[in-house]
Design a protein around this motif. Structure first.
Motif, short mmCIF file in Angstrom:
data_model
loop_
_atom_site.label_atom_id
_atom_site.label_comp_id
_atom_site.label_asym_id
_atom_site.label_seq_id
_atom_site.Cartn_x
_atom_site.Cartn_y
_atom_site.Cartn_z
N HIS A 1 0.84 -1.20 0.00
CA HIS A 1 0.00 0.00 0.00
C HIS A 1 0.87 1.25 0.00
CE1 HIS A 1 -3.55 -2.37 2.00
NE2 HIS A 1 -3.11 -2.90 0.89
N VAL A 2 1.94 1.22 0.82
CA VAL A 2 2.83 2.38 0.88
C VAL A 2 3.48 2.60 -0.49
CG1 VAL A 2 4.94 3.29 1.94
CG2 VAL A 2 3.24 2.15 3.37
N ALA A 3 3.85 1.48 -1.12
CA ALA A 3 4.53 1.58 -2.42
C ALA A 3 3.65 2.20 -3.50
CB ALA A 3 5.01 0.20 -2.85
N LEU A 4 2.34 2.09 -3.31
CA LEU A 4 1.41 2.62 -4.32
C LEU A 4 1.16 4.12 -4.16
CD1 LEU A 4 -1.63 0.18 -4.27
CD2 LEU A 4 -0.24 0.78 -6.25
N ALA A 5 1.58 4.66 -3.01
CA ALA A 5 1.16 6.01 -2.65
C ALA A 5 1.83 7.09 -3.48
CB ALA A 5 1.44 6.26 -1.17
N ASP A 6 1.13 8.22 -3.59
CA ASP A 6 1.71 9.41 -4.21
C ASP A 6 2.19 10.38 -3.13
OD1 ASP A 6 0.94 9.06 -7.17
OD2 ASP A 6 -0.83 8.49 -6.03
N LEU A 7 1.71 10.16 -1.92
CA LEU A 7 2.16 10.94 -0.76
C LEU A 7 2.01 10.03 0.46
CD1 LEU A 7 2.88 13.65 0.72
CD2 LEU A 7 0.43 14.04 0.90
N VAL A 8 3.08 9.91 1.25
CA VAL A 8 2.99 9.10 2.47
C VAL A 8 3.06 10.06 3.66
CG1 VAL A 8 4.03 7.24 3.82
CG2 VAL A 8 4.17 7.19 1.32
N VAL A 9 2.10 9.90 4.59
CA VAL A 9 2.11 10.74 5.78
C VAL A 9 2.46 9.87 6.98
CG1 VAL A 9 0.73 12.26 7.26
CG2 VAL A 9 0.33 12.25 4.78
N LEU A 10 3.61 10.14 7.57
CA LEU A 10 4.00 9.43 8.79
C LEU A 10 3.35 10.19 9.94
CD1 LEU A 10 5.61 7.23 10.24
CD2 LEU A 10 7.55 8.79 10.29
N ASN A 11 2.17 9.73 10.33
CA ASN A 11 1.36 10.45 11.33
C ASN A 11 1.72 9.97 12.74
OD1 ASN A 11 -0.71 12.31 12.00
ND2 ASN A 11 -2.18 10.62 12.22
N LYS A 12 1.24 10.68 13.72
CA LYS A 12 1.47 10.37 15.15
C LYS A 12 2.95 10.45 15.48
CE LYS A 12 -2.68 7.51 15.41
NZ LYS A 12 -3.41 6.45 16.05
N ALA A 13 3.63 11.40 14.86
CA ALA A 13 5.06 11.58 15.13
C ALA A 13 5.27 11.91 16.61
CB ALA A 13 5.62 12.68 14.26
N ASP A 14 4.25 12.47 17.25
CA ASP A 14 4.37 12.80 18.68
C ASP A 14 4.46 11.55 19.55
OD1 ASP A 14 1.54 12.57 17.72
OD2 ASP A 14 1.08 12.69 19.86
N ARG A 15 4.10 10.40 19.00
CA ARG A 15 4.08 9.18 19.81
C ARG A 15 5.37 8.38 19.73
NH1 ARG A 15 -0.39 5.23 19.45
NH2 ARG A 15 0.62 4.58 21.36
N VAL A 16 6.36 8.85 18.96
CA VAL A 16 7.62 8.11 18.88
C VAL A 16 8.81 9.03 19.10
CG1 VAL A 16 6.77 6.30 17.32
CG2 VAL A 16 7.74 8.37 16.35
N ALA A 17 9.93 8.44 19.53
CA ALA A 17 11.16 9.24 19.72
C ALA A 17 11.67 9.70 18.36
CB ALA A 17 12.21 8.37 20.41
N ALA A 18 12.40 10.82 18.36
CA ALA A 18 12.88 11.40 17.10
C ALA A 18 13.69 10.38 16.29
CB ALA A 18 13.70 12.64 17.39
N ALA A 19 14.52 9.59 16.98
CA ALA A 19 15.36 8.62 16.26
C ALA A 19 14.50 7.56 15.58
CB ALA A 19 16.33 7.96 17.23
N ASP A 20 13.42 7.14 16.26
CA ASP A 20 12.53 6.14 15.65
C ASP A 20 11.82 6.73 14.43
OD1 ASP A 20 13.26 4.34 17.55
OD2 ASP A 20 11.58 4.79 18.89
N ALA A 21 11.43 8.00 14.56
CA ALA A 21 10.76 8.66 13.42
C ALA A 21 11.70 8.70 12.22
CB ALA A 21 10.31 10.06 13.81
N THR A 22 12.98 8.99 12.47
CA THR A 22 13.94 9.05 11.37
C THR A 22 14.07 7.68 10.71
OG1 THR A 22 15.11 10.71 12.64
CG2 THR A 22 16.31 9.76 10.80
N GLY A 23 14.15 6.63 11.54
CA GLY A 23 14.25 5.27 11.00
C GLY A 23 13.02 4.92 10.16
#
Ligand SMILES: Nc1nc2c(ncn2[C@@H]2O[C@H](COP(=O)(O)OP(=O)(O)OP(=O)(O)O)[C@@H](O)[C@H]2O)c(=O)[nH]1
Length: 403
Positions: free
Chosen positions: A145-167
């Motif tokens: 599904h992600v591969a099909l997208a034209d825009l991917v939104v990594l939502n709930k960034a507030d729920r993970v540490a910055a390093a995890d978000a980068t990964g």
């Protein structure tokens, strides 16, 4: 006068990733762009539709079951035709898929639509930063599904540490090569990523080439993917095949202790709970919106005079769950109705609920500081009830904070 085809954007993402939240953000920050919303709920109680209603310029609900399983596509065609009528003056149509939909099928339905007034406008895939690593293992098809997208939104960034978000950003960029991947909290993305701001008076030739290009580009990409899928042995199982939903409605108020005990100990397979709860005398002034996604549980008070929800309506979605046991547990969590002031009143009954109420600042659209000062009534408290900004039992929940 020229009539331009209206882009239809598909908003997809696994259960609870934040699609409705993102759609509501788009609607609130539309800045004059007229947005038609099509909402497809998985359960027969249309919780998403109720959450979106009133904010869109036009909203159509296609409830009960995944749109992508519909054998007859005329429902979607009919809805698109209605929204695409020139009198409706829509600038863009957003189709929010159910959390178990196959975006691919939806895209095909839109591309194959007989409605001449629309053009496929791209797929936005919403990813829950906190849950994606786990759901991806359980459902490898999410990578597709992600591969099909034209825009991917990594939502709930507030729920993970910055390093995890980068990964996660790296993982998603690897899956969706060449398309933008943006991080967001509560779906707050720049609407310009999805559609042009009122693109009213564009010359004919530009519109044609733009729409044509988008379609040709998509079709070329799709043909490539189709070939890759065929080589890999097809689409694989659809997400919703493993999932079941339970709808629960009660006119009798729910007992806050028993309901939170049930929700706090919900079975592993029960991934998603959403809806509205009436705690009756537990909080006569508010209904509560409830959301559970994976291990996350939130209640949000809604002033009764500002919500259409008036009784408990819940949808539970899970895989490998005992649906009869879920229904039984919810039935057990109803009433009895406690008369305020009576000796058996439970003054602390709501504590278990309030523990899961986030601070309004967490989920609200950011406001300009002066906006609040301008709108405050004389004597209205400028700060939340407690010094730490939290609400506790007995604190008046300030409806202004829900605005
Ligand atoms: N902490 C946090 N919570 C979020 C964020 N975005 C959404 N939520 C919460 O996640 C829960 C689910 O959000 P929805 O927008 O209903 O998710 P959905 O994808 O529409 O859900 P389904 O239609 O059931 O698949 C709600 O409690 C939201 O308030 C975010 O960025 N951070």
């Amino acid at each position: 006068m020229t009539t331009r085809a209206i882009p239809v954007v598909v908003l997809a993402g696994f259960l609870g990733s934040g699609k409705t939240t993102l759609l509501n953000h788009l609607l609130r920050s539309s800045g004059g762009t007229r947005i038609g919303a099509v909402v497809n709920d998985f359960g027969s109680i249309e919780i998403d539709a109720m959450t979106v209603a009133g904010q869109a310029d036009a909203m159509v609900s296609l409830g009960d079951g995944c749109l992508c399983c519909a054998v007859d596509t005329s429902d979607l065609d009919g809805v698109l035709a209605t929204l695409a009528r020139p009198e409706a003056r829509m600038d863009v149509i957003v189709v929010e898929a159910s959390g178990l939909a196959e975006p691919e099928t939806l895209i095909r339905m839109i591309l194959g639509s007989a409605e001449p007034g629309i053009v496929y406008g791209g797929l936005v895939e919403v990813v829950d930063a906190a849950e994606f690593p786990r759901t991806r293992v359980a459902h490898p098809e999410l990578d597709r599904h992600v591969a099909l997208a034209d825009l991917v939104v990594l939502n709930k960034a507030d729920r993970v540490a910055a390093a995890d978000a980068t990964g996660l950003l790296e993982t998603l960029s690897g899956l969706a090569a060449g398309v933008p991947v943006v991080t967001a909290e509560y779906g707050r993305i720049d609407p310009a990523l999805l559609y042009d701001r009122p693109p009213r008076e564009r010359p004919d030739v530009e519109q044609l080439s733009f729409d044509q290009l988008a379609r040709e580009e998509y079709e070329a990409r799709e043909a490539e993917r189709e070939a890759a899928r065929a080589r890999a042995g097809g689409d694989g199982p659809h997400l919703h095949q493993a999932y079941e939903s339970v709808d629960f409605t009660s006119d009798e108020p729910m007992d806050p202790r028993r309901l939170t005990a049930f929700l706090d100990a919900r079975p592993d397979g029960l991934y998603r709970v959403k809806g509205f709860v009436d705690f009756g005398p537990g909080d006569p002034d508010h209904m509560y919106e409830v959301h559970a996604v994976g291990g996350f549980l939130r209640f949000r008070p809604l002033p009764r005079d500002r919500t259409d929800a008036s009784r408990t309506q819940l949808v539970l979605i899970g895989a490998g769950v005992d649906t009869d046991a879920l229904r039984g547990a919810l039935a057990e969590a109803r009433g009895p109705v406690v008369v305020p002031g009576a000796p058996d009143e439970d003054p602390y009954g709501m504590w278990g609920v309030l523990r899961h109420v986030p601070e309004p600042e967490e989920y609200e659209e950011p406001r300009e500081p002066e906006t609040r000062a301008e709108t405050a009534e004389p004597g209205e408290p400028a700060e939340p009830a407690d010094a730490d900004g939290s609400y506790g039992p007995g604190d008046p929940y300030d409806p202004a904070d829900d605005r």
